[in-house]
Scaffold this active site. Structure first.
Site, short mmCIF file in Angstrom:
data_model
loop_
_atom_site.label_atom_id
_atom_site.label_comp_id
_atom_site.label_asym_id
_atom_site.label_seq_id
_atom_site.Cartn_x
_atom_site.Cartn_y
_atom_site.Cartn_z
N MET A 79 36.12 36.08 36.38
CA MET A 79 37.10 37.29 36.42
C MET A 79 37.41 37.57 34.82
O MET A 79 37.40 36.83 34.02
CB MET A 79 38.26 37.08 37.27
CG MET A 79 37.95 36.76 38.58
SD MET A 79 39.40 36.67 39.70
CE MET A 79 40.31 38.41 39.48
N HIS A 80 37.93 38.79 34.49
CA HIS A 80 38.65 39.41 33.62
C HIS A 80 37.68 39.63 32.25
O HIS A 80 38.26 40.15 31.33
CB HIS A 80 39.85 38.40 32.98
CG HIS A 80 40.49 37.68 34.06
ND1 HIS A 80 41.31 38.52 34.76
CD2 HIS A 80 40.73 36.47 34.55
CE1 HIS A 80 41.93 37.62 35.77
NE2 HIS A 80 41.80 36.58 35.64
N ASP A 233 35.60 35.10 41.67
CA ASP A 233 35.35 33.95 41.97
C ASP A 233 36.11 33.17 43.25
O ASP A 233 35.49 32.73 44.02
CB ASP A 233 34.98 33.19 40.68
CG ASP A 233 36.11 33.12 39.92
OD1 ASP A 233 37.17 33.59 40.04
OD2 ASP A 233 36.16 32.45 38.62
#
Length: 483
Positions: A79-80, A233
């Site tokens: 992520m991110h 995830d």
């Protein structure tokens, strides 16, 4: 057949499942991370696509008939990550990853608004502060940024030509109104962005498009292949282990540690550094606490002692008899929940000349359990939720460790039968749902359980006292740390 693709930090994994959700085949290809400066972490987005082609080419070679029958693809990813594209969809710079800390100043500037709008503290790892950093330090790149995509969604663009994302991953950008499951004009404006630079939002179980014809031909697929929204995830992993109903959850004892609990409504606790995100299935949210060094702490000790982690834990025996006389703070790379402290570091406290590797190992195992307790205590769930946690990750192979964690948390820990229930498997389940218009809550069922490890009532008070002492150490260690 249904395919799950997980874009991990260190590898891309593909899992192919059949209609009975049995894993038919899998392939993995490694990735590299670049660290051009201390605290930086970057990756070439095109390396994800090269790796995806490699794993799918591998499946086409080893299981051509099965891959040809693929009807749905689900995506998962770390992520991110800030993947910046220009007006031609060309990559403008390496992706700034989730574990990159360069934007700490920018995160602090927007955290108050982020807490109010998104229910989350603005941490340097999130996407929005990274774009603020790019604007300040790479203004030419910022000016040319037409689209920002998360890692798995860049792969989606390559697979289908669609600029799309889903709720769970998008919640980690800080641009999403988490309760409304929609982009927040306020958060976008705060970072000088706008909705035209964002992908279209879908639920993780919905189809966002179909595989491009040239790719279906390349991999011998015989019909339209739906591509599901997928999930970040941990949300995809929750789909893999069946943690999709309110009050269900899992504990991941991997390099880092995660406690993930599903909720039927938006709940936030930014003061406890809890992640309050959307889930990958409709009408659900989740809370998540993160301990940055979980099994990683045991790996560190094993490296120091030149022993295997398994041998160290096996020496402790099958069942705990009470807490160690030594306390361990597992802050080897800082801590996220509940402290949100990138600078704090770990410590052993109470060492004696008679202490040996067994004492140190027990202290590490218990320190990680106490870190999970810190995470668990700030999740704002009703007192009867969750009724048990399902254990995944390498540390879940140690019954001793699970017994300590169950006793410290006061919650039974369920151990699934052997199998792969990770993010790629969860993504494949979402691909099945999207292709067949199936019920995600039926498809994402929990696995068969091999054993449930119960708390040990006789040790509850002793571990509670040890955890209280552990909690007292954080402010003391922070005060005396070298500056």
């Amino acid at each position: 057949m249904y395919l799950g693709l997980d874009i991990g930090t260190s590898s891309v994994k593909a899992v192919l499942i059949n209609a009975d959700q049995r894993i038919v085949a899998s392939e993995t290809t490694g990735l590299e991370v670049s660290r051009p400066h201390p605290g930086w972490s970057e990756q070439d987005p095109d390396s994800w696509w090269v790796a995806c082609q490699a794993v799918l080419d591998g499946l086409a070679s080893s299981h051509p008939t099965e891959l040809a029958a693929t009807k749905g693809i689900g995506l998962s990813g770390h992520m991110h990550g800030a993947t910046l594209l220009d007006e031609t969809d060309a990559v403008l710079r390496p992706c700034i990853l989730w574990n990159d800390g360069r934007s700490s100043e920018e995160a602090a500037e927007i955290s108050d608004v982020a807490e109010r709008v998104t229910g989350n503290i603005a941490m340097p790892g999130f996407t929005a502060p990274k774009l603020m950093w790019v604007k300040r330090h790479e203004p030419d790149v910022f000016a040319r940024t037409k689209t920002v995509l998360l890692p798995k969604d860049y792969v989606r663009l390559k697979l289908s030509g669609d600029k799309a994302s889903e709720m769970s991953d998008s919640a980690g950008t800080l641009w999403l109104d988490t309760a409304a499951r929609a982009w927040s004009d306020e958060m976008l404006a705060l970072t000088d962005m706008n909705e035209s630079q964002m992908p279209t939002l879908f639920e993780g179980s919905a189809a966002t498009g179909t595989l491009l014809p040239e790719l279906t031909s390349r991999w011998g697929m015989t019909g339209p292949v739906a591509i599901a929204g997928g999930g970040g995830d941990n949300a995809a992993s929750a789909c893999g282990v069946g943690a999709v109903a309110a009050g269900t959850g899992f504990i991941s004892i991997g390099t880092s540690g995660v406690i993930f609990v599903t909720a039927d409504r938006y709940r936030a606790n930014p003061a406890g550094a809890v992640h309050a995100f959307c889930h990958a299935v409709p009408g659900t949210w989740h809370q998540m606490g993160v301990a940055l060094s979980s099994a990683g702490s045991l790996d560190w000790l094993a490296g120091i002692l030149e022993a295997s982690p398994g041998d160290l834990v096996d020496a402790l025996g099958p069942t705990p008899t009470g807490p160690s006389s030594v306390l361990f703070l597992p802050y080897l790379s800082g801590e996220r929940t509940p402290h949100n402290d990138v600078a704090i570091r770990g410590a052993f406290v109470g060492l004696d000349q008679a202490d040996d590797r067994k004492v140190l190992t027990q202290a590490v195992v218990e320190g990680v359990a106490f870190a999970f307790k810190d995470c668990f205590d700030v999740l704002t769930m009703p007192l009867n939720e969750p009724r048990q946690l399902l254990a995944v990750g390498g540390g879940s192979r140690s019954r001793y460790w699970l017994s300590v964690i169950a006793t410290v948390l006061g919650v039974p820990i369920a151990v699934p039968e052997d199998g792969d229930f990770g993010a790629a498997f969860g993504a494949a389940r979402l691909g099945l749902v999207a292709a067949e218009d199936a019920d995600p809550f039926e498809v994402c069922a929990p696995p068969a359980i091999r054993e449930v490890v119960e708390p040990i009532p006789a040790l509850t008070d002793a571990y509670a006292a040890a955890h209280a002492a552990y909690c007292d150490l954080y402010p003391a260690i922070k005060e005396v740390m070298p500056r």
